[in-house]
Motif scaffolding. Structure first.
Motif, PDB file in Angstrom:
ATOM      1  N   GLU A 170      19.582 -19.299   5.789  1.00 58.84           N
ATOM      2  CA  GLU A 170      20.335 -19.053   6.599  1.00 58.84           C
ATOM      3  C   GLU A 170      21.437 -18.356   5.846  1.00 58.84           C
ATOM      4  OE1 GLU A 170      21.919 -17.165   9.105  1.00 58.84           O
ATOM      5  OE2 GLU A 170      20.569 -18.605  10.033  1.00 58.84           O
ATOM      6  N   MET A 172      23.936 -16.755   6.887  1.00 55.63           N
ATOM      7  CA  MET A 172      25.286 -16.963   7.400  1.00 55.63           C
ATOM      8  C   MET A 172      26.132 -18.213   6.760  1.00 55.63           C
ATOM      9  SD  MET A 172      27.653 -15.880   9.397  1.00 55.63           S
ATOM     10  CE  MET A 172      26.870 -14.454  10.074  1.00 55.63           C
ATOM     11  N   PRO A 191      26.412 -13.243  14.789  1.00 55.28           N
ATOM     12  CA  PRO A 191      25.048 -13.747  14.756  1.00 55.28           C
ATOM     13  C   PRO A 191      24.712 -15.099  14.025  1.00 55.28           C
ATOM     14  CG  PRO A 191      24.745 -11.405  14.725  1.00 55.28           C
ATOM     15  CD  PRO A 191      26.013 -11.779  14.488  1.00 55.28           C
ATOM     16  N   HIS A 192      24.266 -16.081  14.609  1.00 60.12           N
ATOM     17  CA  HIS A 192      23.814 -17.326  13.783  1.00 60.12           C
ATOM     18  C   HIS A 192      24.913 -18.156  13.367  1.00 60.12           C
ATOM     19  CE1 HIS A 192      19.486 -15.540  12.705  1.00 60.12           C
ATOM     20  NE2 HIS A 192      20.059 -15.292  13.993  1.00 60.12           N
ATOM     21  N   ARG A 195      24.892 -22.026  14.769  1.00 57.20           N
ATOM     22  CA  ARG A 195      23.634 -22.453  14.830  1.00 57.20           C
ATOM     23  C   ARG A 195      23.454 -23.782  14.034  1.00 57.20           C
ATOM     24  NH1 ARG A 195      19.189 -17.701  15.794  1.00 57.20           N
ATOM     25  NH2 ARG A 195      20.409 -16.661  17.658  1.00 57.20           N
ATOM     26  N   LYS A 197      20.806 -24.705  12.321  1.00 52.99           N
ATOM     27  CA  LYS A 197      20.440 -24.304  11.080  1.00 52.99           C
ATOM     28  C   LYS A 197      21.521 -23.818   9.966  1.00 52.99           C
ATOM     29  CE  LYS A 197      16.925 -21.004   9.184  1.00 52.99           C
ATOM     30  NZ  LYS A 197      16.091 -19.844   9.621  1.00 52.99           N
ATOM     31  N   THR A 198      22.501 -23.084  10.539  1.00 55.97           N
ATOM     32  CA  THR A 198      23.625 -22.654   9.644  1.00 55.97           C
ATOM     33  C   THR A 198      24.200 -23.954   9.257  1.00 55.97           C
ATOM     34  OG1 THR A 198      23.654 -20.695  10.836  1.00 55.97           O
ATOM     35  CG2 THR A 198      25.676 -21.461   9.568  1.00 55.97           C
ATOM     36  N   VAL A 228      30.608 -25.469  13.872  1.00 54.85           N
ATOM     37  CA  VAL A 228      29.161 -25.510  14.281  1.00 54.85           C
ATOM     38  C   VAL A 228      29.015 -26.669  15.330  1.00 54.85           C
ATOM     39  CG1 VAL A 228      26.786 -25.516  13.637  1.00 54.85           C
ATOM     40  CG2 VAL A 228      28.639 -24.247  12.404  1.00 54.85           C
ATOM     41  N   SER A 238      20.381 -27.697  21.556  1.00 52.15           N
ATOM     42  CA  SER A 238      20.229 -26.971  20.357  1.00 52.15           C
ATOM     43  C   SER A 238      18.957 -25.986  20.698  1.00 52.15           C
ATOM     44  CB  SER A 238      19.499 -27.582  19.313  1.00 52.15           C
ATOM     45  OG  SER A 238      19.179 -26.882  17.967  1.00 52.15           O
ATOM     46  N   SER A 240      18.028 -23.742  18.669  1.00 50.78           N
ATOM     47  CA  SER A 240      17.182 -23.352  17.628  1.00 50.78           C
ATOM     48  C   SER A 240      16.044 -24.294  17.330  1.00 50.78           C
ATOM     49  CB  SER A 240      18.095 -23.611  16.373  1.00 50.78           C
ATOM     50  OG  SER A 240      19.327 -22.709  16.194  1.00 50.78           O
ATOM     51  N   ARG A 692      21.451 -17.343  24.891  1.00 55.67           N
ATOM     52  CA  ARG A 692      20.060 -16.277  24.352  1.00 55.67           C
ATOM     53  C   ARG A 692      19.448 -16.004  25.815  1.00 55.67           C
ATOM     54  NH1 ARG A 692      17.585 -19.271  18.943  1.00 55.67           N
ATOM     55  NH2 ARG A 692      19.606 -19.975  18.208  1.00 55.67           N
TER      56      ARG A 692
END
Length: 784
Positions: A170, A172, A191-192, A195, A197-198, A228, A238, A240, A692
């Motif tokens: 990631e 970001m 973007p991102h 998230r 994942k970030t 986050v 989530s 993601s 989204r």
């Protein structure tokens, strides 16, 4: 109308109001006299203000890929219907849920801070333990190449893992994340940025970066991590990982999410520095564009919860349960001698000037390195290799500095086992080795609190120079990296040098405490790089536990900011502009009152009629990337003879996501179940897929359905903000900035739609300050 539409308005030529254009220049204002050195109307409105040499500079372009967030509430008929049905119980439950989410944000942020701190301490102790043992053995056997290679290998391998996480996992997660969070709270969809994942890559990556010996800190990434956490907890799911707990569904709007992210950022500051009040002020000063009293209380509650959670867990880790003396990841320690005399204030002011100059130099070097990376270090494997090279050079610079500057000092505390003897005699240790063979936070405390005479002048001089160069190179690598600790270390080193100088000059003076001047130097360096004042003053006061230092720290930070702003921007603003983010500042551009809405707006405008065919809606959504569309009456899109200077009588506005949901639910007047659908449709139907929303390409419609119609009057916002075509740019700017608008419709005196103004239309006008000169120019928008 899309918020990335930014073309010049053809109406200007028709109405003979286009301004004369200069040949690529912008207006210049003398800051001291206020005299305008060129015609402001000609130069301020020049659309050719970017010459070929400037086109390659990233901050001279706005990126069209960044969309805005919708902070304005759509008060359509559906919204008003549900608001009228709300009961007292529902209102109380929602308010209690806000407080519960704030509590959860604080607890989770504090636990993540503990995890980061524990992993860094564990990894660093293993690394430095092995290297220290080999150093002690090889000093006598003359095999110092072995610990040197081991140190380099440790750093390179650990940093490689962190860089792979960021570059391939990631991107970001790179950097501190503060510029991105600042943009998000300003109203820009990055973007991102929030998230899960970030967050994972951020947490593991910062452990690798700090334990790998890079000139970074973990405090900046904690702010991003808290944001986050706030975004995830407040949404109750989530996206993601496809997990939905079916809770907090009423918080799934940009407005609610923004408020919680503000609290998460503040909780991150509180966990990093043990400064809950500083966290609140940080969110206010650097992030949040919109504020109210209720939000302040919730953010303060999240901050207090964060630092309390960290404090409790740390007490158990350190073997002293409920000894609440570890409020943050970094503790500056208590300054026993908190006195300062009035005659020292001019000295502090000079230190502020030095901090501003060094900060401007730091930012300029980092800016050039960042531009170089954007042009030549684009491949992921290149980013990983660069991070490993910097990690290896960091270890090399430390080892070489220790070898050639073996500053030996007597070991006063025999219980200390982490000191490195190196080439020193028995009973002595190398202060140069000690400052490199520990975590940055430990080095900060040593520079603040070690006794006078603990460091030689050359040791601090070498360290300042080496760490300054390493820090400028490191910030911007593909690893999570905070700037606070590197700036504090650099400033503390040259600040302690200042104290040593006064000790030499006035050997009998009791006010020339090197530790005190180390703190002031740290504040000056921080102010010169990040250009923060109010929040940073409170953070330092809370971290030192000494309110008497508040005044000199504030003076130093203000002077460092003023001096630094004379040359360039703060590091965070600089990185925001390099990325081409259309961020709006606190105030409108100077000398922009002569620019009217008709010169700023985008034209022509894509509009929908109050009753629109499904086929036309689908065609427009597929052809255009616009987000907001005015809804009009008295407009025929198929009549080629009508004037295109106006686009019908304005009735309201509808956004892209609403249209997609209407198509998905088949809310068509010809649908046999139309009345039933209209009766059962809820606002939650438009929040279920947030953030989204499905693309228009996923909506399947038959040819018969494309001939049906949609009544937009029920779902459009019938009373959105509009502006007159005669409104000035400053008025439009303040409307956007105060209300968090994404777009606004421009109407004439007959209530006819003539254009749209978006965030990018306003962000095109940039103010540049160089050596006392203020200039404004209209920059281009890149669609690449």
């Amino acid at each position: 109308m899309a918020d990335d539409e930014s073309e010049r308005n053809p109406l200007l030529e028709k109405e003979q109001i286009q301004r004369p254009q200069s040949s690529g220049s912008s207006s210049s204002i003398n800051a001291s006299t206020g005299d305008v050195e060129s015609d402001p109307i000609q130069s301020l409105l020049s659309s050719n203000s970017i010459n070929r040499s400037e086109e390659s500079q990233p901050e001279k372009l706005l990126s069209a890929k960044f969309e805005s967030l919708d902070y304005d509430v759509c008060e359509n008929a559906l919204y008003l219907r549900e608001e009228k049905k709300k009961t007292t119980k529902e209102i109380i439950r929602k308010e209690l849920a806000r407080w519960f989410v704030s509590l959860a944000i604080g607890v989770c942020t504090g636990l993540i801070a503990c995890l980061i701190d524990y992993l860094i301490e564990l990894t660093s102790s293993i690394k430095y333990g092995y290297v220290r043992n080999y150093v002690e053995k090889c000093v006598e056997d003359f095999c110092l190449y072995a610990p040197f290679l081991m140190w380099v290998a440790f750093n390179a391998f650990i940093v490689m893992f962190g860089a792979i996480l960021v570059a391939y996992g990631e991107p970001m997660a790179a950097g501190s994340g503060i510029p991105q969070i600042k943009c998000y709270l300003n109203g820009i969809k990055i973007p991102h940025v929030v998230r899960i994942k970030t967050l994972i890559c951020k947490v593991l990556g910062v452990v690798c970066a700090v334990a790998g010996g890079l000139a970074v800190g973990k405090e900046g990434p904690m702010i991003h991590s808290g944001a986050v956490v706030a975004a995830g907890v407040s949404q109750g799911r989530s996206t993601s990982f496809g997990i939905d707990f079916k809770i907090f569904e009423y918080f799934r709007t940009d407005t609610e999410k923004r408020d919680f992210v503000s609290g998460g950022a503040a909780a991150g500051v509180a966990a990093a520095f043990g400064a809950p009040v500083g966290g609140v002020l940080f969110s206010l000063e650097e992030g949040a564009s919109f504020w109210n009293q209720a939000l302040t209380w919730r953010i303060f509650f999240a901050s207090m919860t964060s630092t309390f959670t960290l404090n409790v867990v740390q007490s158990y880790i350190k073997g002293n349960p409920w000894e609440l003396s570890n409020p943050g990841l970094i503790n500056f320690g208590e300054f026993e001698d908190s006195k300062y005399a009035g005659f020292e204030i001019p000295i502090f002011m000079v230190m502020g000037v030095i901090g501003g100059l060094l900060g401007a130099l730091f930012n300029q070097i980092n800016y050039m390195l960042t531009c170089y990376r954007l042009r030549y270090v684009k491949q992921r494997w290149n980013q990983v290799i660069e991070a490993m090279i910097v990690a290896s050079l960091t270890a090399t610079a430390g080892f070489v500095t220790i070898y050639f500057n073996n500053d030996c000092q007597p070991m006063k505390d025999k219980t200390q086992t982490n000191l490195v003897q190196f080439f020193c005699d028995d009973g002595q240790y190398s202060t140069t080795a000690n400052i490199f063979f520990q975590t940055p936070e430990s080095s900060v405390k040593d520079l603040f609190h070690n006794q006078p005479g603990s460091y030689e002048v050359k040791t601090l001089g070498f360290y300042t120079l080496v760490y300054f160069l390493l820090a400028t190179w490191t910030y911007g690598l593909s690893v999570p990296s905070g700037l606070f600790i590197p700036c504090i270390l650099i400033g503390a080193a040259w600040g302690r040098l200042t104290g040593i100088f006064f000790n030499y000059a006035f050997p009998e003076a009791d006010w020339a405490d090197p530790g005190k001047y180390a703190l002031m130097g740290a504040a000056a360096m921080l102010g010169g790089v990040v250009r923060m004042t109010i929040s940073l003053t409170v953070i330092i006061v809370e971290a030192t536990g000494n309110i008497s230092y508040g005044l000199p720290v504030m003076i130093i930070l203000m002077i460092a900011k003023w001096v630094g702003d004379f040359f360039n921007e703060g590091i965070y603003d600089m990185h925001v502009h390099i990325q081409g983010v259309p961020i709006l500042g606190w105030e409108p551009p100077v000398m922009s009152s002569n620019i009217s809405a008709i010169e700023v707006m985008s034209h022509p405008v894509t509009v929908f009629r109050t009753k629109e065919t499904v086929g036309r809606i689908v065609s427009i959504l597929k052809a255009d990337e616009h987000h907001g569309f005015p809804v009009v009456s008295n407009f025929d899109p198929h009549d080629g003879t009508i004037s295109r200077e106006t686009f019908g009588t304005f009735e309201g506005i509808i956004i892209r996501e609403q249209l997609i949901i209407l198509l998905k639910l088949k809310v068509f007047e010809e649908n046999p179940d139309y009345q039933l659908i209209l009766k059962n449709i809820k606002a939650s139907d438009f929040r279920d897929t947030y953030p989204r929303f499905p693309p228009i390409q996923q909506i399947n419609l038959t040819s018969q359905e494309r001939d049906m119609t949609v009544d937009l009057t029920v779902f459009m916002n019938p009373a959105p903000f509009t502006i007159s075509d005669r409104a000035s740019l400053p008025r439009i700017f303040r409307l956007f900035r105060a209300l968090g608008l994404r777009h606004v419709t421009v109407i004439d005196d007959k209530h006819q739609v003539i254009g749209m103004v978006t965030r990018k239309d306003l962000a095109r006008y940039k103010i540049w300050r160089h050596h006392g000169q203020i200039s404004m120019e209209e920059i281009q928008i890149s669609h690449g």
